[in-house]
Design an enzyme around this catalytic site. Sequence first.
Site, PDB file in Angstrom:
ATOM      1  N   ASN A 258      49.802 -29.135  62.841  1.00  0.00           N
ATOM      2  CA  ASN A 258      49.106 -29.170  61.649  1.00  0.00           C
ATOM      3  C   ASN A 258      48.000 -29.914  60.589  1.00  0.00           C
ATOM      4  O   ASN A 258      47.968 -30.630  62.106  1.00  0.00           O
ATOM      5  CB  ASN A 258      50.814 -29.747  61.089  1.00  0.00           C
ATOM      6  CG  ASN A 258      51.670 -30.597  60.756  1.00  0.00           C
ATOM      7  OD1 ASN A 258      51.029 -31.047  62.174  1.00  0.00           O
ATOM      8  ND2 ASN A 258      51.382 -31.240  59.742  1.00  0.00           N
TER       9      ASN A 258
ATOM     10  N   GLU B 132      65.752 -32.383  68.729  1.00  0.00           N
ATOM     11  CA  GLU B 132      65.853 -30.771  68.849  1.00  0.00           C
ATOM     12  C   GLU B 132      67.687 -30.321  68.587  1.00  0.00           C
ATOM     13  O   GLU B 132      68.075 -30.145  69.986  1.00  0.00           O
ATOM     14  CB  GLU B 132      65.090 -29.783  69.706  1.00  0.00           C
ATOM     15  CG  GLU B 132      63.260 -30.584  69.589  1.00  0.00           C
ATOM     16  CD  GLU B 132      62.956 -29.876  67.973  1.00  0.00           C
ATOM     17  OE1 GLU B 132      63.641 -29.445  67.060  1.00  0.00           O
ATOM     18  OE2 GLU B 132      61.499 -29.949  67.729  1.00  0.00           O
TER      19      GLU B 132
ATOM     20  N   ARG C 127      62.188 -35.493  69.127  1.00  0.00           N
ATOM     21  CA  ARG C 127      63.127 -35.276  68.628  1.00  0.00           C
ATOM     22  C   ARG C 127      64.420 -35.085  69.530  1.00  0.00           C
ATOM     23  O   ARG C 127      64.211 -34.408  70.452  1.00  0.00           O
ATOM     24  CB  ARG C 127      62.205 -34.483  68.294  1.00  0.00           C
ATOM     25  CG  ARG C 127      60.945 -34.468  67.675  1.00  0.00           C
ATOM     26  CD  ARG C 127      59.838 -33.459  66.555  1.00  0.00           C
ATOM     27  NE  ARG C 127      58.958 -33.665  66.616  1.00  0.00           N
ATOM     28  CZ  ARG C 127      58.218 -33.708  65.175  1.00  0.00           C
ATOM     29  NH1 ARG C 127      58.537 -32.245  64.615  1.00  0.00           N
ATOM     30  NH2 ARG C 127      57.008 -33.870  64.570  1.00  0.00           N
TER      31      ARG C 127
ATOM     32  N   ARG D  71      52.717 -27.316  72.898  1.00  0.00           N
ATOM     33  CA  ARG D  71      52.505 -26.162  72.439  1.00  0.00           C
ATOM     34  C   ARG D  71      50.993 -25.007  72.407  1.00  0.00           C
ATOM     35  O   ARG D  71      50.700 -24.298  72.327  1.00  0.00           O
ATOM     36  CB  ARG D  71      52.667 -26.857  71.178  1.00  0.00           C
ATOM     37  CG  ARG D  71      53.668 -26.776  70.252  1.00  0.00           C
ATOM     38  CD  ARG D  71      55.092 -25.656  69.751  1.00  0.00           C
ATOM     39  NE  ARG D  71      55.958 -26.348  69.069  1.00  0.00           N
ATOM     40  CZ  ARG D  71      56.467 -26.818  68.152  1.00  0.00           C
ATOM     41  NH1 ARG D  71      56.109 -26.235  67.189  1.00  0.00           N
ATOM     42  NH2 ARG D  71      57.970 -27.230  67.843  1.00  0.00           N
TER      43      ARG D  71
ATOM     44  N   CYS E  48      52.598 -41.224  63.343  1.00  0.00           N
ATOM     45  CA  CYS E  48      51.490 -41.716  62.274  1.00  0.00           C
ATOM     46  C   CYS E  48      52.434 -42.935  61.126  1.00  0.00           C
ATOM     47  O   CYS E  48      51.831 -43.899  61.661  1.00  0.00           O
ATOM     48  CB  CYS E  48      50.811 -41.216  61.412  1.00  0.00           C
ATOM     49  SG  CYS E  48      51.622 -40.444  60.213  1.00  0.00           S
TER      50      CYS E  48
ATOM     51  N   CYS F  14      47.097 -36.597  57.161  1.00  0.00           N
ATOM     52  CA  CYS F  14      47.626 -36.592  58.453  1.00  0.00           C
ATOM     53  C   CYS F  14      48.050 -34.722  59.178  1.00  0.00           C
ATOM     54  O   CYS F  14      47.798 -34.105  59.075  1.00  0.00           O
ATOM     55  CB  CYS F  14      48.682 -37.587  59.682  1.00  0.00           C
ATOM     56  SG  CYS F  14      50.120 -37.251  59.225  1.00  0.00           S
TER      57      CYS F  14
ATOM     58  N   ARG G 278      59.569 -26.256  73.152  1.00  0.00           N
ATOM     59  CA  ARG G 278      60.407 -26.978  72.463  1.00  0.00           C
ATOM     60  C   ARG G 278      60.736 -27.313  72.783  1.00  0.00           C
ATOM     61  O   ARG G 278      61.936 -27.747  73.508  1.00  0.00           O
ATOM     62  CB  ARG G 278      61.108 -26.285  71.238  1.00  0.00           C
ATOM     63  CG  ARG G 278      61.436 -27.088  69.975  1.00  0.00           C
ATOM     64  CD  ARG G 278      62.675 -26.278  69.456  1.00  0.00           C
ATOM     65  NE  ARG G 278      61.755 -25.411  68.264  1.00  0.00           N
ATOM     66  CZ  ARG G 278      61.729 -26.110  67.460  1.00  0.00           C
ATOM     67  NH1 ARG G 278      61.575 -26.924  67.272  1.00  0.00           N
ATOM     68  NH2 ARG G 278      60.504 -24.663  66.094  1.00  0.00           N
TER      69      ARG G 278
ATOM     70  N   ASP H  84      49.650 -25.477  58.830  1.00  0.00           N
ATOM     71  CA  ASP H  84      49.907 -25.134  59.987  1.00  0.00           C
ATOM     72  C   ASP H  84      49.302 -23.588  60.732  1.00  0.00           C
ATOM     73  O   ASP H  84      49.269 -22.813  60.205  1.00  0.00           O
ATOM     74  CB  ASP H  84      52.081 -24.808  60.188  1.00  0.00           C
ATOM     75  CG  ASP H  84      52.251 -25.033  59.344  1.00  0.00           C
ATOM     76  OD1 ASP H  84      52.124 -26.583  60.160  1.00  0.00           O
ATOM     77  OD2 ASP H  84      53.456 -25.302  59.721  1.00  0.00           O
TER      78      ASP H  84
ATOM     79  N   GLU I 171      53.815 -22.424  66.079  1.00  0.00           N
ATOM     80  CA  GLU I 171      53.112 -23.472  65.440  1.00  0.00           C
ATOM     81  C   GLU I 171      52.844 -24.097  65.846  1.00  0.00           C
ATOM     82  O   GLU I 171      53.291 -25.427  66.949  1.00  0.00           O
ATOM     83  CB  GLU I 171      54.433 -24.437  63.973  1.00  0.00           C
ATOM     84  CG  GLU I 171      53.141 -25.637  64.054  1.00  0.00           C
ATOM     85  CD  GLU I 171      53.777 -26.919  62.741  1.00  0.00           C
ATOM     86  OE1 GLU I 171      54.723 -26.170  62.415  1.00  0.00           O
ATOM     87  OE2 GLU I 171      53.754 -27.433  62.810  1.00  0.00           O
TER      88      GLU I 171
ATOM     89  N   GLU J 152      47.643 -36.988  67.514  1.00  0.00           N
ATOM     90  CA  GLU J 152      47.606 -37.428  66.483  1.00  0.00           C
ATOM     91  C   GLU J 152      46.320 -37.919  65.917  1.00  0.00           C
ATOM     92  O   GLU J 152      46.192 -38.628  66.001  1.00  0.00           O
ATOM     93  CB  GLU J 152      48.521 -38.267  65.817  1.00  0.00           C
ATOM     94  CG  GLU J 152      49.288 -38.890  64.349  1.00  0.00           C
ATOM     95  CD  GLU J 152      50.285 -37.433  63.494  1.00  0.00           C
ATOM     96  OE1 GLU J 152      51.011 -37.046  63.926  1.00  0.00           O
ATOM     97  OE2 GLU J 152      50.587 -37.266  62.299  1.00  0.00           O
TER      98      GLU J 152
HETATM   99  P1  ATP Z   1      58.610 -26.303  64.147  1.00  0.00           P
HETATM  100  O1  ATP Z   1      59.130 -25.750  62.594  1.00  0.00           O
HETATM  101  O2  ATP Z   1      58.186 -25.678  65.048  1.00  0.00           O
HETATM  102  O3  ATP Z   1      60.007 -27.462  64.856  1.00  0.00           O
HETATM  103  P2  ATP Z   1      57.413 -29.339  63.040  1.00  0.00           P
HETATM  104  O4  ATP Z   1      57.817 -28.187  61.414  1.00  0.00           O
HETATM  105  O5  ATP Z   1      58.835 -29.713  63.474  1.00  0.00           O
HETATM  106  O6  ATP Z   1      57.713 -27.805  63.745  1.00  0.00           O
HETATM  107  P3  ATP Z   1      55.698 -30.918  62.640  1.00  0.00           P
HETATM  108  O7  ATP Z   1      56.533 -32.303  62.541  1.00  0.00           O
HETATM  109  O8  ATP Z   1      54.911 -30.684  61.758  1.00  0.00           O
HETATM  110  O9  ATP Z   1      56.149 -30.208  63.507  1.00  0.00           O
HETATM  111  O10 ATP Z   1      55.112 -31.714  63.738  1.00  0.00           O
HETATM  112  C1  ATP Z   1      53.646 -31.000  63.595  1.00  0.00           C
HETATM  113  C2  ATP Z   1      53.095 -30.314  65.426  1.00  0.00           C
HETATM  114  O11 ATP Z   1      54.336 -31.498  66.144  1.00  0.00           O
HETATM  115  C3  ATP Z   1      53.520 -28.938  65.810  1.00  0.00           C
HETATM  116  O12 ATP Z   1      52.812 -28.164  65.420  1.00  0.00           O
HETATM  117  C4  ATP Z   1      53.874 -28.888  67.340  1.00  0.00           C
HETATM  118  O13 ATP Z   1      52.477 -29.162  67.390  1.00  0.00           O
HETATM  119  C5  ATP Z   1      54.325 -29.892  67.212  1.00  0.00           C
HETATM  120  N1  ATP Z   1      56.062 -30.514  67.526  1.00  0.00           N
HETATM  121  C6  ATP Z   1      56.488 -30.196  66.870  1.00  0.00           C
HETATM  122  N2  ATP Z   1      58.181 -30.857  67.639  1.00  0.00           N
HETATM  123  C7  ATP Z   1      57.815 -30.252  68.901  1.00  0.00           C
HETATM  124  C8  ATP Z   1      58.811 -29.598  70.247  1.00  0.00           C
HETATM  125  N3  ATP Z   1      60.027 -30.115  70.038  1.00  0.00           N
HETATM  126  N4  ATP Z   1      57.974 -29.919  71.234  1.00  0.00           N
HETATM  127  C9  ATP Z   1      56.791 -29.794  70.789  1.00  0.00           C
HETATM  128  N5  ATP Z   1      56.101 -30.214  70.773  1.00  0.00           N
HETATM  129  C10 ATP Z   1      56.113 -30.128  69.251  1.00  0.00           C
HETATM  130 ZN    ZN Z   2      51.396 -38.152  60.819  1.00  0.00          ZN
HETATM  131 MG    MG Z   3      60.816 -29.299  64.315  1.00  0.00          MG
END
Ligand code: ATP
Ligand code: ZN
Ligand code: MG
Length: 511
Positions: free
Chosen positions: A444, A345, A343, A477, A313, A470, A354, A423, A441, A362
């Site tokens: 969110n 990761e 990301r 996921r 966003c 948002c 992940r 969440d 998760e 979004e």
């Molecule tokens: P986590 O703690 O599991 O890493 P996050 O807190 O980083 O999640 P947010 O930043 O809140 O996740 O992002 C919102 C949503 O984006 C998550 O609920 C999930 O559906 C998705 N998401 C985030 N990171 C990933 C990823 N690496 N792979 C797939 N989906 C993801």
């Molecule tokens: Zn956002």
């Molecule tokens: Mg994360």
Amino acid sequence: MKQTLELYFITSGELPKESIEHLTQFISKYEQDLNSKRPKGKFTIELSEIKDKKIVLSLNSVDSYAPHTIVLRMRKQLAQEIGKKYKIGLRGFKFIKYEIEKKLKLEPKREFTLPLTSKLEFFKKEDEPWARIEIDPEIEEDFVEKGAIERILRRINDKISKDYHGAKKEHHTVAWYSGEKKLLTSKNPTKLLEKEGWIKRTNYRNQWILTPSITAVIEAIKKIMVEHVYTPLNYQKMMIPKLVDWSIWLRSGHAEGMFQGGFEPYFVVQPKSANPEFFEEIADYITITKTIPEDKLYEKITPPIGGLSYAQCPPFWAWLQGKTIAKESLPILVYDWSGPTYRYESGSAYGFERVDELHRIETLFIGTPKQVKEVATETRKKLREVFDRIFDLEVREAKVMPWWLEQSAKDEEEEDMLVGTIDFETYMPYRGSREESEWLEIQNISIIGDKYPRGFSVKTEGGKDLWSGCGGGSFERFITAFVSQKGLKTDEWPEPFLKYLDNIPEPPKFL
Ligand code: ATP
Ligand code: ZN
Ligand code: MG
């Protein structure tokens, strides 16, 4: 707090001898005024000398004004004073030495350094922890004006307290639970999906190919979301850019959290020149060796200009930046699934839940605080319906407070849906028991308060409070969660979900 600042103002010409007496008077009057306005503490200014187009001053403060703020304040009056009398201009200032002694909230657990400081040491006074900070005298005037020194002081306490709380655990309380559901498998969902040929890992870390089979399921999920969440709540579909330059991440606050446990971006660079000749040797090298000359290539690119979409966003806000929104246009409700987000990761061997290249929906809403709370509450209800009734998932909602919301949330009192995050988390049978295993998760939904409108200077008619919220959830996921509970025998899948699924193409047969 004890602060001593020695600095000089630079003048456009040589000041005459008699100016010493005149300016000494001016400054002592200035000092008197300051102290009469603030009886607590002690503040002194001294004129040390005037020579070589420099007015050298020394400012001392004990529990009183911060010397650099006084320098910024007196600058204009001093300029008037010498302009009027000697027809000489004031060109700016430069620090000679700026030392600050500050009492700390907690005792530091380690030494560290900070940008724009030439010394940072910790000591004890009457059994209390203190820091002695020397500001780098080369600090630019512009930074001083824009609050860098205040932020240096704040950063010291923040870094120390972070060492106490560690990488802050999100505060987590379960707010709702679907109850136990019928589980059709306890296998690892990534393995199931790979075996069935629905996904395939690429050569690149945490990246997957999504085949026509899984894409058909994703299209079904899209239909469900539109029919059950977006259409009833009047969300509009739009396309947010996926390449994000620094100006966005500076305003959204992401840049300052870079790789500090919550913002792990992929960087984007540009070629230093797009001239064919500039890259000719690289092209030749690749043609001949069939390898990439990484070091040579590195010389031909710029530092990062930003990165790939991370939270989806933030780049939306460039649309509204600097605008005042008419009341009749609020609330604004949009959703975006126009492209992946990225990301980095930490670690590289994750499953499909992940990934580094993820596909999210979004949702984003902007309005008065009341509107934002209503939309968030309604969206949360609809999402719950989708996960609980249509996907038939064993799912719970948890109230959490992520790091990037903490600042905005500080002023808010406890209430069901105020600034903060919900969440949605699903049980993953293959990971173990409900009580002991980690839930996943999948989505969110957050109320962010005025953080973004403030960051991007967005206002509303009549200067009323403007808030935003948002939420995001990835198809990766959703599907991992679903398959981990319902398996891959599609004829066993829940009826309300199957209703939206046309036909799942068979993967090609490989010999
Ligand atoms: P986590 O703690 O599991 O890493 P996050 O807190 O980083 O999640 P947010 O930043 O809140 O996740 O992002 C919102 C949503 O984006 C998550 O609920 C999930 O559906 C998705 N998401 C985030 N990171 C990933 C990823 N690496 N792979 C797939 N989906 C993801
Ligand atoms: Zn956002
Ligand atoms: Mg994360």
